[in-house]
Design an enzyme around this catalytic site. Structure first.
Site, mmCIF file in Angstrom:
data_model
loop_
_atom_site.group_PDB
_atom_site.id
_atom_site.type_symbol
_atom_site.label_atom_id
_atom_site.label_comp_id
_atom_site.label_asym_id
_atom_site.label_seq_id
_atom_site.Cartn_x
_atom_site.Cartn_y
_atom_site.Cartn_z
ATOM 1 C CG HIS A 50 -1.747 1.357 1.453
ATOM 2 N ND1 HIS A 50 -1.566 2.425 1.714
ATOM 3 C CD2 HIS A 50 -3.189 1.171 1.050
ATOM 4 C CE1 HIS A 50 -2.730 3.051 1.711
ATOM 5 N NE2 HIS A 50 -3.761 2.290 1.241
ATOM 6 C CG ASP B 59 -8.097 3.988 -1.744
ATOM 7 O OD1 ASP B 59 -7.784 3.798 -0.471
ATOM 8 O OD2 ASP B 59 -7.436 4.521 -2.194
#
Lengths: 375, 375
Positions: free
Chosen positions: A214, A336
Site C-alpha cells: 500500500h 479505497d
C-alpha cells in the site's frame, strides 16, 4: 512495550466520540445502484482502510514530534486534528461495525477486505510497532468474526523487526485466519529488496498469503520534489513511491528467490502495467551494467508475482488496458474506502464495458482466490 | 566563454574518429519494412537524439569531476569511454549526416526531428551552457539546411540563465527557423514551475514553439531510491523524473499563465495519461490544503498544454489507451534513435491496429502541425 487495551481505549475517548458523532456526516452517496432484473454482481472490495483506537492514539503522539518525513502531513491532519473539529476520515476509519456496514448496504457492497490504514505501524519504534500490530490484528480478526460474511482482513506487521514480524505473520494466518498482509511501502526509507527483509517475503510465500504493498508518502531520499503543492499525496507521490518499490523488487532480482510470492499493487497497479514494455526493454536480464541481477524480464515477474486492484482509478480505459496487458485473472476491484466515495466506485465496476464473466472475476472471483475468501 | 569551433573540433579528433569508425557497427536491423502495394506511410520521428563535438567534449570534462548527480553514470559511459573502446551510442549521436540517413533509408523513415541528447547543456555553468547551446543550435540548423527534407530540429537553451536562454530561443526560431525546443527536465534540481523560469515558458508560448521535456536522471533530492540496480535510467528513473516535472507544472497552477504553451512528453507521455483519472480526483482545483493553486483539473491541462510521443514504448495497447484517453491529435510517433533500434519502432507504427487516418496523424500529421514542419 505492552499495550493495555482498556487503558488505551480510555485515552481515546475524544477520538471515539468524534468517530460516533461523525458517522452521520459521512460524505457518501447513499443511493443504491439500480439492479438489473435477475442479475446481481457480488462485490468484494479489496483495499478498504480502517484504524483502531490504539494505533490512532499512537499516531497522535507521532504528530507531536518534529519529523520531516512527508507522511507527517497526513498524520497531523487525521490524528492530530484541532479539538472540536471533525478529523478528516478518522470516524470512518475507526468504524469497523455498523456505520461502515450501512455504507456497504446502501451501495450493495458484499464485503470489505479490511486493512489498517497507512502508515500502519511503520512509523513507530520496533517495540511499539510490533505490539500495535498485534493489537490491530486482534481487532480486525474480531470484526471479521463478528461479521464473517461482510468482512475479511489483511494483517499488519512491523518490518522494523523482521524476526518478530514473521512471528506475527504466522499468528495472523494460522491462528487468526486472516486473509493476507499489508505493508505501507518503505520502512524507515528502506525497501523490501534489502535482504534483511527477505524473511518477511519468505513467510508470506510459505503461508500462501498475498502481500499488499500500500502507498505511503515518498521516502526521505526521494522526498524533495514532492514537498511542494501537496505532491506527496495520493495525487502523485503515493504512486511513485509504491511503483518504485515494485520496480526495485523486480530489477534487483529479489523475486527470483520467491517465485510463488503474490504481491498486490493498488491504484491500477500504480501504473506499472503501463510501463511494462519500456521496463522490459531497458530492464531486460543482463542489461544494466552488472548492477542488476534479475533473471526474468519485468513483465515476467509481473505475471508471476503481481496482481493489481482498481482502487482510486475509476477509468474504464485503464481497466481495459490492464486486463488486456496482464490478464483478467490479475485485476481486482477495490474502493479505497473511506478515501474514495463508495457510490462511484460501485458504479465503475457495475458499468464496466467488459464481458460478464470478466466482471465477475474482477468484482469478487479473483479476490476470493487471491485472499482465500470462502463465504 | 566563447567557443572556438575549429579549436574544439581539433580537440575532438579521437571522438570524431570513433564516430566514423563506429557507423558500421550500428546495431540496427537494416531490413526495410515490406510496403503494402499502393500505400506508403510517411514517417517523421520526433525524439531523435544527436550530439555535436563541442558538447561531447565538454561533457567529457564533466565526467572528470566528482559530482554525485545520477546523470554522471551516463555521462561517464558515453563521453568518457576508455581509450580504444567504442563509446556506446556516441558515434551514432555525432553523425547527423550520411550514417544516420542510411539507417533512415534502410527503414523507410522520412525525417528525424533532431535534438541535442540529454543532459544537453544543463550540467554546465551558465556561461558554458549558453555558449554551447548556440554552437549546438547552429550545427543542427546547418544539418537541416543541408538535408531539409530529411531533418528538422529542436533548439536547446541553457535554463541556468533564463534571460540569455530567451534570447537564444528567439534566435533559434526567428533566425535559424528551428522547429521547437527541448529541455532535459530539471536544471540544477529545479523545475520549470519556479517563477524564475517562467520567461522561458512565456517565450516558447509567444514563439508558438513546442517545448519537449526530455528525461534526465532524477534530481538529487529524489535520487536515493534510484541509486541501486541502475534504476536512474530509462528503465525507471527517467520516467519518474519527467512525469513529476509535468505534474508539478499542472498542480502548481503554472500552466494557468501559459494556456497556449505546448509541452511534449516522450515515452507515451511518461505514463501521465494513465494517471489522469487519479490526478483529477486527488488534484482537482481547491483540493490540496491551499498548497496548490491550479484552476483546472490535470486532465484539462493535459488537453490544453500537452502532446505525447511514443518513443521507447512500442506497445499497441498503450498506444490505443493513449489515443482513446487524450485524443489521436495529441499522439506523435518517435523512435528515440539511437537508444532504441529503428526497425522495431517502424514496425510498431506500420503495424499499429488503428484506422489509417489515425495512423497518418500519429506517424507524421501531428508532428507537422505541432512542430511546423512543411516539407
Amino acid at each position: 512495550m505492552t499495550i493495555d487495551r482498556r487503558e488505551m481505549l480510555g485515552a481515546m475517548t475524544a477520538v471515539a466520540a468524534g468517530a460516533v458523532a461523525g458517522v452521520a456526516g459521512v460524505a457518501e452517496g447513499a443511493t443504491t445502484q439500480p439492479k438489473k432484473s435477475g442479475t446481481r454482481l457480488k462485490k468484494i472490495a479489496t483495499e478498504e482502510a480502517c484504524s483502531v483506537p490504539e494505533v490512532a492514539a499512537a499516531l497522535r503522539e507521532v504528530a507531536h514530534t518534529t519529523w520531516t518525513n512527508l507522511d507527517m502531513l497526513l498524520v497531523n491532519a487525521i490524528y492530530n486534528a484541532p479539538a472540536g473539529t471533525r478529523a478528516p476520515f478518522l470516524p470512518e476509519l475507526l468504524d469497523i461495525d455498523a456505520g461502515r456496514l450501512k455504507v456497504m448496504d446502501d451501495n450493495d457492497v458484499d464485503m470489505h477486505l479490511l486493512s489498517l490504514t497507512a502508515p500502519g505501524v511503520q512509523m513507530f519504534d520496533a517495540d511499539t510497532g510490533t505490539a500495535l500490530a498485534t493489537v490491530a490484528n486482534d481487532a480486525l480478526a474480531e470484526a471479521v468474526k463478528k461479521h464473517p460474511t461482510r468482512y475479511s482482513a489483511l494483517a499488519t506487521f512491523a518490518p522494523q523487526d523482521p524476526k518478530r514480524a514473521v512471528k506475527e505473520m504466522e499468528r495472523a494466518i494460522n491462528s487468526l485466519k486472516m486473509n493476507g498482509f499489508i505493508i505501507n511501502s518503505h520502512t524507515n526509507n528502506e525497501y523490501l529488496d534489502l535482504p534483511k527483509f527477505w524473511p518477511i517475503l519468505e513467510a508470506a510465500e510459505a503461508l500462501d498469503a498475498a502481500l499488499y504493498i500500500h502507498p505511503r508518502a515518498p521516502s526521505d531520499g526521494m522526498a524533495a520534489p514532492f514537498r511542494d503543492y501537496r505532491l506527496e499525496t495520493a495525487a502523485w507521490g503515493y504512486g511513485v513511491e509504491v511503483a518504485t518499490h515494485a520496480v526495485r523488487l523486480m530489477l534487483s532480482g529479489t523475486l527470483d528467490h520467491f517465485p510463488k510470492l503474490k504481491i498486490v499493487l493498488g491504484h491500477m497497479g500504480e501504473a506499472v502495467p503501463f510501463w511494462l514494455w519500456r521496463l522490459d526493454f531497458m530492464g531486460r536480464p543482463g542489461f544494466g551494467n552488472n548492477m542488476r541481477t534479475n533473471k526474468l524480464k519485468p513483465s515476467e515477474y509481473f505475471r508471476q508475482n503481481f496482481v493489481i486492484t482498481t482502487s482510486g482509478v475509476e477509468d474504464h480505459l485503464a481497466l481495459r488496458y490492464s486486463i488486456d496487458r496482464i490478464g483478467v485473472d490479475s485485476v481486482l476491484w477495490a474502493i479505497d474506502y473511506p478515501y474514495q466515495p463508495t457510490t462511484p466506485a460501485v458504479k465503475f465496476i457495475e458499468s464496466a464495458p467488459i464481458p460478464d464473466a470478466d466482471k465477475q472475476k474482477v468484482a469478487h472471483g479473483n479476490a476470493e482466490r487471491i485472499f482465500h475468501i470462502n463465504v
